[in-house]
Design a protein around this motif. Structure first.
Motif, short mmCIF file in Angstrom:
data_model
loop_
_atom_site.label_atom_id
_atom_site.label_comp_id
_atom_site.label_asym_id
_atom_site.label_seq_id
_atom_site.Cartn_x
_atom_site.Cartn_y
_atom_site.Cartn_z
N THR A 129 0.84 -1.21 0.00
CA THR A 129 0.00 0.00 0.00
C THR A 129 0.87 1.25 0.00
OG1 THR A 129 -0.26 0.13 2.42
CG2 THR A 129 -1.83 -1.22 1.24
N ARG A 143 1.32 3.31 -2.29
CA ARG A 143 0.67 4.42 -2.99
C ARG A 143 -0.79 4.54 -2.56
NH1 ARG A 143 4.74 2.78 -6.30
NH2 ARG A 143 5.81 4.38 -7.51
N GLU A 165 -3.03 2.37 -1.64
CA GLU A 165 -3.97 1.49 -2.34
C GLU A 165 -4.99 0.85 -1.41
OE1 GLU A 165 -0.65 1.30 -2.66
OE2 GLU A 165 -0.06 0.89 -4.73
N THR A 222 -2.23 -13.21 -6.70
CA THR A 222 -2.90 -12.65 -7.88
C THR A 222 -2.60 -11.17 -8.03
OG1 THR A 222 -4.82 -12.36 -6.49
CG2 THR A 222 -4.80 -14.26 -7.93
N PHE A 223 -1.83 -10.62 -7.08
CA PHE A 223 -1.49 -9.20 -7.14
C PHE A 223 -2.75 -8.36 -7.33
CE2 PHE A 223 2.95 -9.54 -6.71
CZ PHE A 223 3.18 -10.85 -7.05
N TYR A 224 -2.60 -7.28 -8.06
CA TYR A 224 -3.75 -6.40 -8.17
C TYR A 224 -4.69 -6.81 -9.26
CZ TYR A 224 -2.81 -3.20 -4.56
OH TYR A 224 -2.66 -2.66 -3.33
N ILE A 267 -6.46 -6.32 -12.53
CA ILE A 267 -5.88 -5.66 -13.70
C ILE A 267 -6.56 -4.31 -13.87
CG2 ILE A 267 -5.67 -5.80 -16.20
CD1 ILE A 267 -5.73 -8.97 -15.58
N PRO A 268 -5.76 -3.24 -13.91
CA PRO A 268 -6.39 -1.92 -14.03
C PRO A 268 -7.15 -1.80 -15.35
CG PRO A 268 -4.02 -1.75 -13.57
CD PRO A 268 -4.33 -3.19 -13.83
N ASP A 321 -7.33 0.47 -17.43
CA ASP A 321 -6.71 1.14 -18.56
C ASP A 321 -5.56 0.34 -19.17
OD1 ASP A 321 -5.24 1.40 -16.32
OD2 ASP A 321 -4.99 3.57 -16.41
N VAL A 322 -5.38 -0.90 -18.74
CA VAL A 322 -4.35 -1.72 -19.36
C VAL A 322 -5.00 -2.59 -20.43
CG1 VAL A 322 -2.63 -3.48 -19.01
CG2 VAL A 322 -3.07 -1.81 -17.23
N PRO A 323 -4.52 -2.47 -21.64
CA PRO A 323 -5.10 -3.33 -22.68
C PRO A 323 -4.67 -4.77 -22.44
CG PRO A 323 -3.23 -2.09 -23.54
CD PRO A 323 -3.42 -1.63 -22.14
N LEU A 375 -6.01 -9.06 -22.61
CA LEU A 375 -5.26 -10.18 -22.04
C LEU A 375 -6.11 -11.36 -22.30
CD1 LEU A 375 -4.18 -9.47 -18.35
CD2 LEU A 375 -2.65 -9.53 -20.27
N ARG A 387 -4.53 -18.19 -19.51
CA ARG A 387 -3.49 -18.14 -18.49
C ARG A 387 -3.30 -19.50 -17.82
NH1 ARG A 387 -2.37 -15.34 -21.07
NH2 ARG A 387 -2.64 -13.13 -21.28
N ARG A 444 1.38 -9.91 -20.83
CA ARG A 444 0.51 -10.90 -21.49
C ARG A 444 1.16 -12.27 -21.52
NH1 ARG A 444 -0.22 -6.40 -24.88
NH2 ARG A 444 1.34 -7.16 -26.34
N ARG A 474 0.53 -10.90 -13.81
CA ARG A 474 -0.08 -9.92 -12.90
C ARG A 474 0.98 -9.09 -12.19
NH1 ARG A 474 -3.80 -14.33 -12.59
NH2 ARG A 474 -2.73 -15.29 -10.83
N ILE A 511 2.18 -6.46 -14.62
CA ILE A 511 1.27 -5.32 -14.83
C ILE A 511 1.54 -4.24 -13.78
CG2 ILE A 511 -1.14 -4.59 -14.65
CD1 ILE A 511 -1.82 -7.29 -16.04
N ARG A 512 1.65 -4.69 -12.54
CA ARG A 512 1.88 -3.70 -11.49
C ARG A 512 3.27 -3.06 -11.63
NH1 ARG A 512 0.89 -3.85 -4.96
NH2 ARG A 512 1.33 -1.65 -4.82
N MET A 544 -3.54 4.99 -19.50
CA MET A 544 -2.15 4.90 -19.95
C MET A 544 -1.97 3.62 -20.77
SD MET A 544 1.03 4.46 -17.42
CE MET A 544 0.12 5.58 -16.38
N PHE A 595 0.31 0.64 -22.32
CA PHE A 595 1.58 -0.02 -22.07
C PHE A 595 2.20 -0.54 -23.35
CE2 PHE A 595 -0.16 0.10 -17.85
CZ PHE A 595 0.94 0.58 -17.17
#
Lengths: 94, 314, 293
Positions: free
Chosen positions: A43, A45, A47, A83-85, A87-88, A90-92, A94, B16, B138, B146, B149-150, C1, C3
């Protein structure tokens, strides 16, 4: 000889009104330090508003799909699965 | 059902692979090696920039640099966590790093010799890293994708701060402009080396491409990096130190010269300017920390023994 | 944004996610920056330097741990603490410059003052590891003492006459509570860990103990501004006693402050370590006069 600490899974509530979501894992000697480390690592930033930590060894997982033999062979092992975050948007992908 | 065929089908369909899925041993081993090498690079990469935290020339730059190097520790952590989903152990991987059994990106075996290097690393080195890493968002293995991505999201801020530092310096004094040019001269060729040897000499590319662990060849990524960097350099007002660099209308790409691949292999083999120093630094931190890790583990064991004793007496 | 293009981020401005921000004069929105008529400006200037230098110099020391911590998670934690203190220092030095009114900003004050003009306490500047002079236990002993003392100080400063210092204190208290907690967690684990860690923790506390007395010796400027640091002692002692008890550590006997002709850090008289710290911190800035960063 190396003293490594146990692995903890980290769950963060991004903001009030949302569920805690699995964001990753980390190492810590005990629960108190795990929750503090999670604050710093996951966290940085701003989050999150709330953090849970769970010993990775305490998690029991189902197979993703019990009927599918594709998943069967490793069902006895709870591999750690960050699984981390999410997926935002705005990320193309997958 | 044939597990391997199922796996191949999943990967070919751009689905995946998740940690508890069946996967070929080669896939698991290749991934652990690749992710660990990436994690090691983040951790070793803290050193060349960390070298300047104590001397940062303004308090704002000090805060930026410290936050950036801290992010690199965080990135290393995310990546080690991804290897652990494959059954690796961070302690083992650290041992492999400090014993030289596993590698990290050779770029970090070059020294940082002026504050401009902080900017150049952000612009060129992080820029090259982003070119390498964006396709990995990807990649076929879920936890790795994942994590990437971060990391890419944070890395793009790193690159921006580097470029902004260089722009600020180029608007400053003559001494600052000279410092920037000298830094770019030193880092340009090593940055091109970050994409690895030419495709004709790269051993692992084909299988990794089929498994969707790698998404572009070394030469493709290197070309992309050069094409993107040239206009940035012009805007900045620095000269890239390659007389062969020019736009090729026919190809729609820039032509450019080859780095000194003999130097590249020397550095990869451990004979770069700071290989020994970087590994020794990491080894010392790890070994000096052993008593701390042992103490915390011992304390936790005592506390859980206390808790059990209380439980039994209740 | 996007990538797909690594360079789009260069023109895409999302400052809200940037870990450190940029405009530090706007970091305390809504706070009145007029110097209040009830405060003597030269005293307030000196006091802002004292508070700012405490934070800046300890931040400089903590950042030395970067890439050297016992575990990666701790590397991240120590950097967070150093960043918090650096943020406090920037606000306080910026305020000092405003109050002085001579056009000096945070960087002029951080980089162009000589050692004798620095007003931090010795505890902030001494070497406590990772380099010579200590280890992780010593670093945690210093952080525990420093943050416990700062909490006592900032708690009182929340109602200080200068609204900027009061706002910095209110904001800083939350950060310091975390620093103190982090240090206390480690002092307990190391004090009650292995025989080696216990011995190191005991040595660490002894290393910092001679610097405690200075923390509770008020300078004339502080007394004139109504901040008597002697009054913090009971509160700090209470915290240290509680942590030491949990850590199975004995509290050392008090050591009187070692001073030079009665003077110490608040008077600009420092330890030998301070000159090296400043030489390193200020070197690049001073060797490129007129540069912009």
């Amino acid at each position: 000889m190396s003293s490594s600490w146990p692995l903890w899974e980290v769950f963060v509530r991004g903001k009030r009104g949302l569920n805690h979501v699995h964001v990753g894992s980390l190492h810590a000697p005990d629960a108190e330090m795990a929750v503090r480390n999670a604050r710093d690592v996951y966290t940085r930033r701003n989050e999150g508003v709330s953090i849970w930590v769970v010993p990775a060894s305490a998690i029991t997982a189902s197979s993703p799909d019990e009927k599918d033999p594709f998943f069967a062979p490793s069902g006895d092992k709870v591999y750690r699965h960050p699984t981390f975050y999410d997926i935002p948007e705005d990320v193309p992908h997958l | 059902m044939d597990l391997e065929a199922e796996f191949e089908r999943t990967v070919a369909a751009e689905h995946r692979v998740e940690p508890r899925d069946w996967m070929p041993d080669g896939y698991r081993k290749t991934l652990i090696r690749q992710i660990a090498q990436h994690a090691h690079s983040e951790i070793i990469g803290m050193q060349p920039e960390g070298n300047w935290i104590s001397r940062a020339p303004s308090l704002r730059r000090k805060a930026i640099l410290l936050a950036k190097v801290q992010d690199e520790a965080g990135h290393g952590l995310y990546l080690y966590a991804a290897t652990e989903t494959l059954g690796a152990d961070r302690g083992d991987l650290t041992e492999y790093l400090i014993s030289g059994r596993q590698k990290y990106s050779s770029i970090f075996n070059y020294p940082t010799l002026s504050y401009a290097d902080v900017g150049t690393i952000g612009w060129l080195v992080d820029g090259a890293a982003i070119c390498n890493q964006v396709p990995l968002c990807r990649t076929s293995y879920g936890p790795y994708a994942r994590a990437m991505i971060r990391i890419c999201k944070e890395e793009s801020f790193h690159q921006r701060q580097g470029y902004e530092l260089l722009m600020t310096m180029m608007r400053g004094t003559d001494a600052q402009r000279a410092m920037v040019q000298e830094s770019v001269d030193r880092f340009w060729w090593p940055s091109l080396m970050m994409f690895g040897p030419p495709d004709s000499e790269s051993a692992n590319t084909e299988q990794s491409m089929a498994w969707r662990i790698k998404r572009n060849t070394n030469d493709e990524l290197r070309q992309k990096f050069v094409d993107m960097t040239v206009p940035q350099a012009e805007k900045l007002g620095v000269t890239l130190p390659d007389p062969a660099l020019k736009w090729n209308e026919e190809r729609g790409h820039h032509d450019f010269g080859q780095p000194d691949w003999d130097e590249f292999w020397q550095v990869v083999k451990g004979n770069g300017p700071t290989n020994a120093q970087r590994v020794a630094h990491r080894r010392k931190a790890h070994e000096d920390g052993e008593w701390v890790r042992a103490a915390a583990a011992a304390h936790a064991a005592k506390r859980s023994a206390d808790a059990r004793a209380i439980g039994q007496s209740a | 944004m996007s990538f797909d293009n690594a360079y789009e981020s260069l023109i895409d401005h999302e400052d809200t996610h940037w870990a450190f921000g940029t405009g530090f004069s706007e970091a305390l929105p809504g706070v009145d920056r007029e110097v209040p008529s009830t405060v003597d400006a030269p005293d307030l200037f000196a006091y802002c330097l004292m508070l700012g230098d405490d934070a800046l110099v300890l931040s400089q020391r903590l950042a030395e741990w970067c890439s050297r911590a016992p575990e990666l998670e701790e590397d991240v934690a120590l950097a967070n603490i150093a960043l918090d203190l650096l943020g406090q220092a920037r606000l306080l030095l910026t305020r000092a410059g405003e109050v002085e009114g001579a056009g000096r900003d945070e960087d002029a004050l951080a980089y162009l003052r000589d050692e004798r003009e620095f007003r931090n306490v010795h505890l902030a500047e001494i070497e406590c590891g990772p380099l010579a002079g200590g280890d992780f236990a010593t670093t945690m002993a210093r952080l525990l003492v420093f943050s416990s003392w700062k909490i006592a100080q900032y708690s009182r400063l929340r109602t200080f006459d200068d609204p900027v210092v009061a706002a910095v204190a209110a904001k800083g208290l939350k950060e310091l509570a975390y620093h103190r907690d982090h240090a206390a967690q480690w002092v307990v684990r190391l004090g009650d860990g292995t025989p080696e860690s216990h011995e190191r923790m005991r040595a660490g506390v002894r290393r910092v103990w001679p610097y405690l007395d200075e923390l509770f010796t008020a300078h004339a400027v502080e007394l004139r501004l109504g901040v008597d640091s002697a009054a913090f002692r009971a509160e700090v002692d209470g915290v240290l006693d509680a942590v030491f008890a949990a850590a199975r550590l004995e509290r050392p006997e008090p050591v009187p402050a070692a001073r030079v002709n009665g003077r110490a850090g608040r008077d600009g008289v420092h330890t030998e370590a301070m000159g090296y710290l400043l030489a390193e911190m200020q070197h690049v800035h001073r060797s490129l006069p007129g540069a912009t960063w």
